[in-house]
Scaffold this active site. Structure first.
Site, short mmCIF file in Angstrom:
data_model
loop_
_atom_site.label_atom_id
_atom_site.label_comp_id
_atom_site.label_asym_id
_atom_site.label_seq_id
_atom_site.Cartn_x
_atom_site.Cartn_y
_atom_site.Cartn_z
CB SER A 249 -0.92 0.02 1.22
OG SER A 249 -1.67 1.22 1.19
CE LYS B 1 -12.00 -0.79 -2.30
NZ LYS B 1 -11.89 -0.33 -3.67
CG ASP C 161 -12.55 3.27 -5.23
OD1 ASP C 161 -11.51 3.91 -5.04
OD2 ASP C 161 -12.76 2.13 -4.77
CG ASN D 226 -15.13 -9.96 -16.16
OD1 ASN D 226 -14.01 -9.42 -16.10
ND2 ASN D 226 -15.56 -10.80 -15.23
CB THR E 254 -15.77 -14.70 -14.95
OG1 THR E 254 -14.43 -15.09 -14.67
CG2 THR E 254 -16.75 -15.70 -14.38
P1 NAP Z 1 -11.04 -7.46 -8.57
O1 NAP Z 1 -12.31 -7.17 -7.89
O2 NAP Z 1 -10.22 -8.63 -8.12
O3 NAP Z 1 -11.35 -7.68 -10.14
C1 NAP Z 1 -10.34 -8.06 -11.02
C2 NAP Z 1 -10.87 -8.02 -12.45
O4 NAP Z 1 -9.78 -8.30 -13.32
C3 NAP Z 1 -11.95 -9.07 -12.74
O5 NAP Z 1 -12.84 -8.57 -13.67
C4 NAP Z 1 -11.10 -10.21 -13.35
O6 NAP Z 1 -11.84 -11.05 -14.22
C5 NAP Z 1 -10.11 -9.42 -14.15
N1 NAP Z 1 -8.90 -10.18 -14.45
C6 NAP Z 1 -7.93 -10.52 -13.57
N2 NAP Z 1 -6.96 -11.21 -14.23
C7 NAP Z 1 -7.34 -11.28 -15.54
C8 NAP Z 1 -6.75 -11.84 -16.69
N3 NAP Z 1 -5.58 -12.47 -16.65
N4 NAP Z 1 -7.39 -11.71 -17.87
C9 NAP Z 1 -8.57 -11.07 -17.94
N5 NAP Z 1 -9.20 -10.52 -16.87
C10 NAP Z 1 -8.58 -10.62 -15.68
O7 NAP Z 1 -10.05 -6.23 -8.53
P2 NAP Z 1 -10.44 -4.66 -8.49
O8 NAP Z 1 -10.49 -4.19 -7.09
O9 NAP Z 1 -11.59 -4.43 -9.34
O10 NAP Z 1 -9.11 -4.02 -9.12
C11 NAP Z 1 -8.82 -4.21 -10.50
C12 NAP Z 1 -7.63 -3.37 -10.90
O11 NAP Z 1 -7.96 -1.99 -10.78
C13 NAP Z 1 -6.43 -3.54 -9.97
O12 NAP Z 1 -5.63 -4.61 -10.37
C14 NAP Z 1 -5.69 -2.20 -10.09
O13 NAP Z 1 -4.72 -2.28 -11.11
C15 NAP Z 1 -6.79 -1.26 -10.50
N6 NAP Z 1 -7.08 -0.31 -9.40
C16 NAP Z 1 -6.84 1.00 -9.65
C17 NAP Z 1 -7.10 1.93 -8.66
C18 NAP Z 1 -6.83 3.37 -8.92
O14 NAP Z 1 -7.10 4.18 -8.05
N7 NAP Z 1 -6.28 3.71 -10.06
C19 NAP Z 1 -7.64 1.54 -7.42
C20 NAP Z 1 -7.89 0.19 -7.23
C21 NAP Z 1 -7.60 -0.72 -8.22
P3 NAP Z 1 -12.64 -12.33 -13.63
O15 NAP Z 1 -13.94 -11.80 -13.12
O16 NAP Z 1 -12.77 -13.20 -14.79
O17 NAP Z 1 -11.79 -12.92 -12.55
#
Ligand code: NAP
Length: 539
Positions: free
Chosen positions: A260, A316, A364, A418, A420
């Site tokens: 973090s 969350k 967010d 997505n 999935t």
């Molecule tokens: P999350 O709830 O775990 O969701 C992850 C998403 O990524 C799901 O849709 C998942 O698909 C997909 N995914 C993971 N690996 C993949 C792959 N190899 N190929 C295709 N799809 C894949 O995570 P989240 O909290 O939404 O965070 C997602 C990303 O947002 C983080 O990794 C980070 O980089 C970014 N983020 C940015 C900020 C910011 O402030 N800029 C803040 C938080 C997060 P499935 O449903 O198929 O598993």
């Protein structure tokens, strides 16, 4: 009768744990340069230990500085975490020699002090020393003490002038509260903290609660106990010098926590504004029960002065449920998203007796929308232009959900892609959007494309969630991934001369919004960006 004048200050002590005099010298030099206020000579680390060696070391340290630095001399019993096994007789010889040589403190294991032969020798040496004091210590490397308060009283009963030192392993952050309670209730001088990653915050909060000493290592290679911070981390990241009993506490709740950047960002902004506030990493392992237990622990101890939290994976939803169960206010869109990423403890009493109010927000979605629309922050689309805007969201996780909620609230027309598909379908149903699988990206038609997956994130920086041939003229590409800021997706979009928005802007916008909720003031976005970029370049 002996009278002890209790000075309520916390010394920052650095352990010197070297195998020989030469390396001990180097460590002493480094510790003094780093600003140690006290040194703990861990003589049990010295090979070929002798009383002459210890005397030489003390003499050298005492001469090393104009005004002599305070010294604790310890020769830890191997059974209590000592490095090398030395006979008890020699260990007591070392401590009595240290008192004669001018050490201000000697640390004796409480269990060993209870042995008559040891006690007599230590007492005689103390009575002959002008300023020597006794630290009576006890450690539990596995878990909490059975009854920490009773143990504390037993130590004081054995030698009322002693400084009790009680150290145990916290297996969960919730284990730290016993240490805090003891520090808060006990009058006089004591050293109480927890070992292990879960106990990390106790080493920092020790200063707020006037523990007599907190220990920090010179660097990560020379830690002498699990969870020990470096002196640099304590001073620079956690603003150790500024912590006092009035300091307000904040933190990020997450599991895992090590990655973090939030402590660095918020503490830099608190420092910039000269605020007496401190932001901590709060590792909360487990589910809703452990999360609730932590917040109950915090809310019931007003004197800890916790005022607010950032909340991230996997808590969350737990944060939302907690606020709802405790009669707090939840921002309406946070409720629809089903996730709270910011908690603020209010000054008002809640509807539940004896409890402070706790309110939940989600920064967010607003941060993402701001990144898209705020020209000042690099946004590429006017706010009014969000209505009927065609948007492709890649991903259906937590971030996608927050952004879909915000954009659908603003009237955008959204299609969710997505891996999935079922997950995309569920999210689409909740916000009346369309959905598709990643295979359908070839038919992509959208003005704004937002990557909400982790694809392209460090270390897999060459990966992209959308093949470059699907990026079409006129599109704006927003990647929420912020490490690296320039992802493969954004690089390919730039090569096609498309407008791009990076994830750093969203990350900073949500931190700015949290800072505002925490303090009522606006932090400097340039300082936030610089702090994030510096942290990422060090990783
Ligand atoms: P999350 O709830 O775990 O969701 C992850 C998403 O990524 C799901 O849709 C998942 O698909 C997909 N995914 C993971 N690996 C993949 C792959 N190899 N190929 C295709 N799809 C894949 O995570 P989240 O909290 O939404 O965070 C997602 C990303 O947002 C983080 O990794 C980070 O980089 C970014 N983020 C940015 C900020 C910011 O402030 N800029 C803040 C938080 C997060 P499935 O449903 O198929 O598993």
């Amino acid at each position: 009768m002996l009278l002890y004048l209790f000075i309520t200050m916390t010394y920052l002590a650095v352990p010197i744990a070297a195998p020989d005099l030469g390396r001990a010298r180097q460590q002493v030099k480094a510790a003094l340069a780093a600003g140690a206020e006290m040194l703990e000579l861990r003589t049990d680390y010295l090979e070929n230990l002798s009383i002459d060696l210890v005397k030489n070391l003390i003499d050298e340290v005492k001469e090393a500085k104009g005004s002599p630095i305070r010294l604790i001399v310890t020769c830890r019993d191997k059974q209590q975490g000592g490095a090398l096994a030395y006979p008890q007789q020699l260990r007591i010889d070392v401590l009595t020699t240290a008192l004669k040589a001018g050490a201000e403190f000697v640390d004796v294991e409480f269990e060993n002090f209870l042995r008559t032969e040891n006690q007599e020798r230590i007492m005689v040496a103390l009575s002959q020393s002008a300023r020597g004091r006794l630290i009576l210590s006890t450690h539990n490397f596995k878990t909490k003490f059975e009854n920490i308060n009773k143990l504390y009283r037993s130590i004081l009963a054995a030698y009322p002038g002693a400084i009790p030192k009680l150290v145990y392993t916290a297996n969960h952050i919730n284990d730290c509260f016993e240490a805090f309670d003891l520090l808060y209730r006990a009058s006089g001088e004591q050293i109480v903290f927890c070992m292990g990653e879960a106990g990390l915050i106790s080493r920092i909060i020790a200063k707020k609660l006037n523990s007599f000493v907190t220990f920090a290592s010179i660097d990560e290679q020379s830690t002498t106990a699990p969870g020990q911070l470096t002196i640099g981390q304590l001073k620079e990241l956690y603003r150790y010098e500024h912590i006092n009993s009035d300091t307000e506490l904040f933190g990020v709740i997450a599991d895992p926590i090590g990655h973090s950047l939030s402590p660095a960002i918020h503490n830099a902004c608190f420092a910039d504004k000269g605020m007496n506030k401190l932001y901590l990493p709060l590792l909360i392992e487990g589910g809703q029960d452990k999360f609730n237990e932590f917040l109950d622990n915090v809310i019931l101890r007003k004197w800890l002065n916790f005022k607010g939290f950032s909340v991230t994976i996997p808590h969350k939803h737990n944060a939302l449920a907690y606020v709802q169960a405790n009669g707090g206010f939840v921002e309406p869109l946070a409720q629809r998203i089903g996730a709270v990423n910011t908690l603020v403890i209010g000054n008002r009493a809640s509807s539940i007796e004896h409890r402070a109010s706790i309110n939940g927000y989600n920064t967010d979605y607003a941060a993402a929308l701001d990144s898209v629309t705020s020209a000042r922050r690099g946004g590429k689309i006017r706010k009014a232009g969000l209505k009927n805007l065609t948007v492709a969201i890649i991903g259906a996780g937590g971030v996608a959900r927050a952004i879909v909620a915000g954009l659908s609230d603003a009237g955008a027309r959204i299609k969710i892609y997505n891996r999935t598909v079922k997950r995309a379908e569920k999210l689409a149903a909740d916000f009346a959007c369309e959905f598709a699988s990643l295979d359908d990206l070839q038919d992509l038609e959208a003005k704004l494309l937002i990557n909400c997956t982790s694809v392209g994130m460090h270390p897999n920086v060459d990966a992209t969630p959308v093949p470059k041939e699907h990026l079409k003229k006129g599109m704006v590409i927003f990647d929420t991934v912020y490490n690296p800021a320039q992802t493969q997706l954004l690089k390919q979009a730039k090569r096609k001369r498309l407008k791009t928005i990076d994830g750093l802007s969203m990350f900073i916008n949500q931190a700015l919004a949290q800072f505002k909720l925490f303090t009522g003031q606006t932090a400097d976005p340039k300082l936030m960006r610089k702090t994030v970029v510096d942290c990422l370049s060090r990783k």
